[in-house]
Design a protein around this motif. Sequence first.
Motif, short mmCIF file in Angstrom:
data_model
loop_
_atom_site.label_atom_id
_atom_site.label_comp_id
_atom_site.label_asym_id
_atom_site.label_seq_id
_atom_site.Cartn_x
_atom_site.Cartn_y
_atom_site.Cartn_z
N THR A 248 0.83 -1.21 0.00
CA THR A 248 0.00 0.00 0.00
C THR A 248 0.86 1.26 0.00
N ALA A 249 2.16 1.10 0.20
CA ALA A 249 3.07 2.25 0.24
C ALA A 249 3.90 2.40 -1.03
N ALA A 250 4.20 1.28 -1.68
CA ALA A 250 5.07 1.31 -2.86
C ALA A 250 4.28 0.80 -4.07
N GLU A 251 3.86 1.69 -4.90
CA GLU A 251 3.03 1.33 -6.05
C GLU A 251 3.75 0.32 -6.94
N GLY A 252 3.01 -0.71 -7.32
CA GLY A 252 3.55 -1.72 -8.22
C GLY A 252 4.28 -2.86 -7.56
N GLU A 253 4.51 -2.80 -6.26
CA GLU A 253 5.19 -3.89 -5.55
C GLU A 253 4.18 -4.96 -5.18
N ARG A 254 4.46 -6.18 -5.62
CA ARG A 254 3.55 -7.30 -5.40
C ARG A 254 4.33 -8.51 -4.91
N TYR A 255 3.60 -9.43 -4.28
CA TYR A 255 4.22 -10.64 -3.75
C TYR A 255 3.22 -11.78 -3.83
N ILE A 256 3.69 -12.97 -4.17
CA ILE A 256 2.86 -14.17 -4.22
C ILE A 256 3.46 -15.17 -3.26
N GLY A 257 2.62 -15.77 -2.40
CA GLY A 257 3.11 -16.73 -1.43
C GLY A 257 2.14 -17.85 -1.17
N ILE A 258 2.54 -18.76 -0.29
CA ILE A 258 1.72 -19.92 0.09
C ILE A 258 1.82 -20.11 1.60
N THR A 259 0.73 -20.49 2.23
CA THR A 259 0.70 -20.67 3.69
C THR A 259 -0.49 -21.53 4.10
N THR A 260 -0.45 -22.00 5.34
CA THR A 260 -1.62 -22.68 5.90
C THR A 260 -2.38 -21.76 6.85
N ASP A 261 -1.81 -20.62 7.18
CA ASP A 261 -2.45 -19.67 8.10
C ASP A 261 -2.34 -18.26 7.51
N LEU A 262 -3.34 -17.88 6.77
CA LEU A 262 -3.31 -16.63 6.02
C LEU A 262 -3.22 -15.40 6.92
N LYS A 263 -3.97 -15.36 7.99
CA LYS A 263 -3.94 -14.20 8.89
C LYS A 263 -2.57 -14.03 9.54
N ARG A 264 -2.02 -15.13 10.04
CA ARG A 264 -0.70 -15.08 10.67
C ARG A 264 0.36 -14.64 9.67
N ARG A 265 0.28 -15.14 8.45
CA ARG A 265 1.30 -14.82 7.45
C ARG A 265 1.25 -13.34 7.06
N LEU A 266 0.06 -12.77 6.95
CA LEU A 266 -0.05 -11.34 6.64
C LEU A 266 0.55 -10.51 7.78
N VAL A 267 0.29 -10.90 9.01
CA VAL A 267 0.88 -10.21 10.16
C VAL A 267 2.41 -10.28 10.09
N GLU A 268 2.94 -11.44 9.74
CA GLU A 268 4.39 -11.59 9.62
C GLU A 268 4.96 -10.70 8.53
N HIS A 269 4.29 -10.65 7.38
CA HIS A 269 4.75 -9.77 6.30
C HIS A 269 4.76 -8.32 6.77
N ASN A 270 3.71 -7.89 7.44
CA ASN A 270 3.60 -6.50 7.88
C ASN A 270 4.48 -6.18 9.08
N ALA A 271 5.01 -7.21 9.72
CA ALA A 271 5.96 -7.01 10.83
C ALA A 271 7.40 -7.01 10.33
N GLY A 272 7.59 -7.18 9.03
CA GLY A 272 8.92 -7.16 8.46
C GLY A 272 9.69 -8.46 8.61
N LYS A 273 8.99 -9.57 8.86
CA LYS A 273 9.67 -10.85 9.10
C LYS A 273 10.07 -11.59 7.82
N SER A 274 9.70 -11.05 6.68
CA SER A 274 10.09 -11.65 5.40
C SER A 274 11.05 -10.71 4.69
#
Length: 80
Positions: A10-36
Motif C-alpha cells: 500500500t506504500a510502494a506502487e507496483g510492488e507485489r508478492y505471491i506466497g503460500i501458507t496454511t495460516d493466512l492471517k498469521r502470514r499477513l501479520v508476519e509480512h507487515n511485521a517485516g519478518k520476510s
Amino acid sequence: MWYVYLLESTAAEGERYIGITTDLKRRLVEHNAGKSSHTSKFLPWRIVTYMAFSNQAKAASFERYLKSGSEHTFANKRLW
C-alpha cells in the motif's frame, strides 16, 4: 487448507508478492511485521486475492505457475 495469496504494497506502487501458507492471517501479520526479507522493504501489505486448496501439492503447483512467465498473462488480467 493451503492458501496461495497475492499481496500488494500500500506504500510502494507496483510492488507485489505471491506466497503460500496454511495460516493466512498469521502470514499477513508476519509480512507487515517485516519478518520476510522479500517484503520487508515495502510495508505495509494488503491481501488482494487468495485461493484455498485442500491439497498442498496443488497449492504449491499453482503458486509456481503464478510466479512463472504465465503469471503475467493470467494473474494480471484476472487476479490483481
